[in-house]
Design an enzyme around this catalytic site. Structure first.
Site, PDB file in Angstrom:
ATOM      1  N   ASP A 134      38.546  45.206  43.877  1.00 17.77           N
ATOM      2  CA  ASP A 134      39.567  44.476  43.389  1.00 17.77           C
ATOM      3  C   ASP A 134      39.903  42.824  43.300  1.00 17.77           C
ATOM      4  O   ASP A 134      38.711  42.169  43.826  1.00 17.77           O
ATOM      5  CB  ASP A 134      40.123  44.502  44.405  1.00 17.77           C
ATOM      6  CG  ASP A 134      41.568  43.984  44.943  1.00 17.77           C
ATOM      7  OD1 ASP A 134      42.312  43.780  43.634  1.00 17.77           O
ATOM      8  OD2 ASP A 134      42.480  43.560  45.783  1.00 17.77           O
ATOM      9  N   TYR A 181      53.983  37.938  33.316  1.00 14.08           N
ATOM     10  CA  TYR A 181      52.880  38.665  32.527  1.00 14.08           C
ATOM     11  C   TYR A 181      52.493  37.050  30.939  1.00 14.08           C
ATOM     12  O   TYR A 181      51.298  36.735  31.139  1.00 14.08           O
ATOM     13  CB  TYR A 181      53.420  39.198  31.832  1.00 14.08           C
ATOM     14  CG  TYR A 181      52.103  40.681  30.249  1.00 14.08           C
ATOM     15  CD1 TYR A 181      50.960  40.658  31.762  1.00 14.08           C
ATOM     16  CD2 TYR A 181      51.851  40.016  29.028  1.00 14.08           C
ATOM     17  CE1 TYR A 181      49.369  41.457  30.725  1.00 14.08           C
ATOM     18  CE2 TYR A 181      50.637  40.581  28.601  1.00 14.08           C
ATOM     19  CZ  TYR A 181      50.431  41.226  29.027  1.00 14.08           C
ATOM     20  OH  TYR A 181      48.657  41.554  28.975  1.00 14.08           O
ATOM     21  N   LYS A 215      49.399  35.391  30.838  1.00 11.01           N
ATOM     22  CA  LYS A 215      48.900  35.477  30.013  1.00 11.01           C
ATOM     23  C   LYS A 215      48.689  33.947  29.550  1.00 11.01           C
ATOM     24  O   LYS A 215      47.147  33.303  28.603  1.00 11.01           O
ATOM     25  CB  LYS A 215      48.799  36.033  28.677  1.00 11.01           C
ATOM     26  CG  LYS A 215      48.659  37.439  29.267  1.00 11.01           C
ATOM     27  CD  LYS A 215      47.055  38.055  29.485  1.00 11.01           C
ATOM     28  CE  LYS A 215      47.000  39.658  29.875  1.00 11.01           C
ATOM     29  NZ  LYS A 215      45.750  40.163  30.296  1.00 11.01           N
TER      30      LYS A 215
END
Length: 271
Positions: A73, A166, A170
Site C-alpha cells: 500500500d 485527480y 497530478k
C-alpha cells in the site's frame, strides 16, 4: 510474497533493477514489460492479490528478467520502505524508480466526498512521494546514480471538472518531480515525469468501456485523432531511464496528442 523469474539478459538497462508501483494496472504492466525487455530486473508492486500477478511474472520470465511481486500500500510510508529494502535484498539496489500507482473518482467539487478526495491525494501524490523518497534515500546512501520517472497526466495542465482531485494530485506530482530533480541532480539522480493524455486503457479505459461514445469523442477531440496505448507510455518511461540520458531532469514529457494545445476538458465533450 514474491515470485522469481529467470536471470535477466543483456540489454541497454542491464543490470539495473527497477521498482514499479501500480504494476498490475494497464500502464504499470506495460512499464514492467518494457523495462524487462531492455534488460532490467523488475520489482512489481500493487495492492491486488499475488495470484493476479502471475501473468505478469510469467511475461517477465519470458523476457528473461529477474522479477518479484509484492503487495504494498503506497499510502503507508513504512510499508514502502520495507518494500524497497526487500527488493534490494533480493534483486539488488533499485536504480530505476517508477511511482505509477493512481486512483480516480468521477465526481465534481460539490459531489466528491472528503474520503474520496483524501484517498486520491494519498495514493496519487503522497504514495508517489513515499516510493520516490524511499528509493532516492537508498541511492544517496549508496552514492549511486539513478532515475526516477513519475507517471503523471495532462490533467495537471487543464481543469477537468469531473475529476478535480485527480487533477490536483497530478499537478502536485509535477511540482514534486521538479523539487526532487533540483535536490538530487548533483548526485546523479535524474527525476522526470511522463504525462499522457487520453490512454485507451487503465483509468480512462474503464470510462470508455462504460460509454463507448466517450472513446469516439475523446479521439476526435485529440489533434492527432487517436488515443494512446499503454505501450507508448511505457516506451517513454524507459527512454528516460536510459543511461545515455544525462541532462534531462525536472522535465515533463507531455504526450497528449496535442490536447493541451487546443482546449481544456469540459463535461459532456471530453472524458
Amino acid at each position: 510474497m514474491s515470485g522469481a523469474a529467470a536471470p535477466g539478459g543483456a540489454g541497454p538497462l542491464s543490470p539495473a533493477v527497477a521498482i514499479v508501483s501500480g504494476a498490475l494496472g494497464d500502464i504499470g504492466r506495460a512499464v514492467c514489460e518494457e523495462l524487462a525487455s531492455r534488460g532490467a530486473a523488475v520489482a512489481a508492486g500493487d495492492l491486488r492479490p499475488t495470484r493476479e500477478a502471475r501473468p505478469l511474472l510469467a511475461s517477465l520470465a519470458g523476457a528473461g528478467a529477474r522479477a518479484r511481486y509484492d503487495r504494498v500500500d503506497v499510502t503507508d510510508g513504512g510499508a514502502v520502505r520495507d518494500w524497497v529494502a526487500a527488493v534490494e535484498a533480493d534483486l539488488g539496489l533499485s536504480t530505476i524508480i517508477v511511482p505509477n500507482a493512481a486512483v480516480v473518482t468521477v465526481a465534481g467539487i460539490r459531489a466528491i466526498t472528503s474520503e474520496e478526495w483524501t484517498r486520491q491525494i494519498a495514493v496519487n501524490l503522497t504514495g508517489a512521494f513515499h516510493l520516490a523518497r524511499a528509493g532516492a534515500d537508498r541511492l544517496v546512501e549508496r552514492e549511486t546514480p539513478g532515475r526516477i520517472v513519475f507517471v503523471g497526466s495532462w490533467a495537471a495542465d487543464a481543469p477537468h471538472p469531473h475529476v478535480p482531485a485527480y487533477c490536483v494530485s497530478k499537478a502536485g506530482l509535477r511540482m514534486l518531480c521538479r523539487c526532487m530533480a533540483l535536490e538530487l541532480a548533483g548526485r546523479g539522480i535524474l527525476v522526470n515525469e511522463v504525462a499522457p493524455g487520453y490512454v485507451d486503457a487503465g483509468l480512462s479505459g474503464r470510462m470508455f468501456e462504460a460509454d463507448p461514445d466517450l472513446r469516439v469523442r475523446a479521439a476526435a477531440a485529440t489533434p492527432v485523432r487517436r488515443l494512446i496505448e499503454p505501450a507508448e507510455v511505457a516506451m517513454q518511461v524507459a527512454n528516460l531511464c536510459d543511461r545515455r540520458v544525462r541532462h534531462i531532469t525536472g522535465a515533463t514529457l507531455l504526450m497528449d496528442g496535442g490536447l493541451s494545445l487546443v482546449t481544456p476538458a469540459a463535461p459532456g465533450r471530453e472524458p
